[in-house]
Design an enzyme around this catalytic site. Structure first.
Site, short mmCIF file in Angstrom:
data_model
loop_
_atom_site.label_atom_id
_atom_site.label_comp_id
_atom_site.label_asym_id
_atom_site.label_seq_id
_atom_site.Cartn_x
_atom_site.Cartn_y
_atom_site.Cartn_z
CB SER A 240 -0.90 0.03 1.23
OG SER A 240 -0.17 0.51 2.35
CE LYS A 241 -2.95 6.21 1.55
NZ LYS A 241 -3.96 7.23 1.28
#
Length: 465
Positions: A240-241
């Site tokens: 994920s970011k």
RNA sequence: GGGCCCUUCGUCUAUCGGUUAGGACGCUAGGUUUUCAACCUAGAAAGAGGGGUUCGAUUCCCCUAGGGCCUGCCA
């Protein structure tokens, strides 16, 4: 789902990094769903947190979407720019008793939160029922007055999901500096933009419940939610970011075609029977929420390459030549003149069948663009013994006098030469390949000779004889 | 601590109570062969565990285990 309104979806990234692969897939699904139903796909930048938003990140996200071919309808909406509208809605909420001012200090909130945590329930502010005129002359936040009513959403992927009222806290709508927070801004913007279907990562599933409470308090129609599972790395770990996932430009640099990545991403978490390969038109025709999967999927680069190979074969040779040439231009030791480019273009129909990515295509064109004299390496080097060199010398003479330089004619000439020499084709093909390509990957030799042309072929032969 | 979500070959997945559990990638073997690929053929490979419901469960329900998300004046 039988909504008369035309369908509007949106992609709403926060500009804190690059467009990562998970966001790209969310955007793809949102766009496909809109296109499938003749609706619109919009883009909104969730930049309410000024400290964490950067212009570079916004640019990177827009670039990533453009490269992937995920173009949105209308202007890009900046959430930050809509802060006035958000505050206006908060005022309305306060007016109808659905929100209130809270003067709790951060320390007090921390204490209350801990107490609520210990009781296994969500935070409730003491100010939710207090007379605001009692409030001190001090900064305050505006909180949502969490309803004492259970919440349920009908999710397009997860089905019906319910929460007890005590699970949701009096969330902050306006910070003490007057800035709106995410959950409030999302609701207001989605409503104002006419969003009918919210497709996003399932890390937002609980927010779907919170936001439903806000929609209800406002008397607005709740959009359809579809919370899709996150993408994991090849090792099964979260991607994920917040954990440095690769941006889509990294995949571009690895040599994937945008349509190839789109197709791979489409099949990650979504399926349509046994169909694996999709053109853009097929994607739009086939995409539906029912095909979305409920469990997270891992990235598999082998599969990604395989899917990309399908699109490499379908891609136009002129376009592939352009894309490839742009990658080659920075590489030293290659013949990057017009002649070299003409060879690449002329052989692209054949070479694109042999490469899964543009990076592999670089290897496939090396035999043409490598500089003379080509040094034979690997297995092929051994083919150049004295007998072979003598035979190549005779072949050189034969080719020098050969007029028709077409692939078919050359194939005939090589076969005839082998016959005249009284040897199998292997005795001709292997040394010829060693001399011309140096053992670099290359197609059939008659094709190679035809593409390179008589002058280059004779020159390369002379180099070794 | 609380709530919610998830669980079929190594990986992506099909199945929507009855199948020899199918396909794709990868892998293995063979074929083709002038390198590397491509291509063709064949093969190995899966229902997390335990209870139910049912004539019959991968499929429906419950429990356990494992994984994940949320629980922010982040989004």
């Amino acid at each position: 789902m039988q909504n008369k309104r035309s369908i509007i979806t949106r992609f709403a990234p926060s500009p804190t990094g690059y467009l990562h692969i998970g966001g790209a897939r969310t955007a793809l699904f949102s766009l496909l769903f809109a296109r499938r139903h003749g609706g619109q796909f919009k883009l909104r930048i969730e930049d309410t947190d000024r400290a964490r938003s950067t212009d570079d990140a916004v640019a990177a996200i827009l670039d990533g979407l453009h490269w992937l071919g995920l173009d949105w309808d209308g202007d890009v909406v900046s959430q930050f720019a809509r802060a006035e509208r958000h505050r206006e809605v908060v005022d309305a909420l306060i007016a109808r008793g659905a929100a209130f001012r809270c003067w709790c200090t951060p320390d007090e909130v921390e204490t209350l939160r801990q107490a609520a945590f210990d009781q296994g329930r969500a935070l409730r502010s003491p100010w939710r029922d207090r007379d605001p005129s009692q409030g001190p002359d001090a900064p305050y936040v505006v909180r949502f007055k969490a309803p004492e009513r259970d919440v349920a959403i009908m999710d397009g992927v997860q089905g019906e999901v319910r929460w007890a009222a005590k699970e949701f806290d009096d969330l902050v709508l306006l910070r003490s500096d007057g800035a709106p927070t995410y959950n409030l801004a999302v609701v207001v913007d989605d409503h104002d933009m006419g969003v009918t279907h919210v497709i996003r990562g399932d890390d937002h599933l609980v927010n779907g419940g919170r936001q439903t409470q806000i929609y209800d308090a406002l008397g607005w129609t709740v959009p359809h939610f579809a919370h899709i599972p996150l993408i994991h790395g090849p090792d099964g770990k979260k991607l994920s970011k917040r954990h440095g996932a690769l941006g889509v430009e990294a995949y571009r640099d690895m040599g994937y075609l945008p349509e190839g990545l789109r197709n791979y991403l489409l099949r990650l978490g979504w399926s349509h029977g046994d169909k694996e390969l999709f053109t853009d038109a097929e994607m739009i025709a086939a995409f539906d929420l029912a095909g979305l999967n409920k469990s997270p999927a891992r990235l598999d680069f082998d599969k990604m390459a395989s899917v990309n190979a399908f699109h490499m074969k379908r891609a136009g040779s002129a376009r592939l030549t352009d894309l490839l040439w742009a990658r080659l231009e920075t590489r030293p030791g290659l013949r990057l003149d017009e002649t070299g480019r003409a060879w690449v273009r002329a052989s692209m129909d054949v070479l694109k069948e042999r490469a899964a990515t543009l990076a592999e295509l670089e290897d496939q064109v090396y035999f043409m663009l490598r500089l003379r004299p080509v040094a034979a390496a690997g297995q092929t080097a051994g083919a150049l013994d004295a007998d072979a060199l003598a035979r190549l010398s005779r072949l050189r003479t034969a080719l020098a006098g050969h007029d028709d330089w077409s692939e078919a004619a050359l194939a005939g000439a090589l076969k005839a030469f082998a016959g005249a020499e009284g040897v199998g084709f292997g005795k001709i093909g292997q040394p010829l390949r060693a001399a011309i390509t140096g053992g670099a990957p290359a197609p059939d030799m008659s094709f190679v000779l035809a593409v390179l042309g008589r002058d280059e072929v004779l020159a390369r032969l002379d180099d070794v004889i």
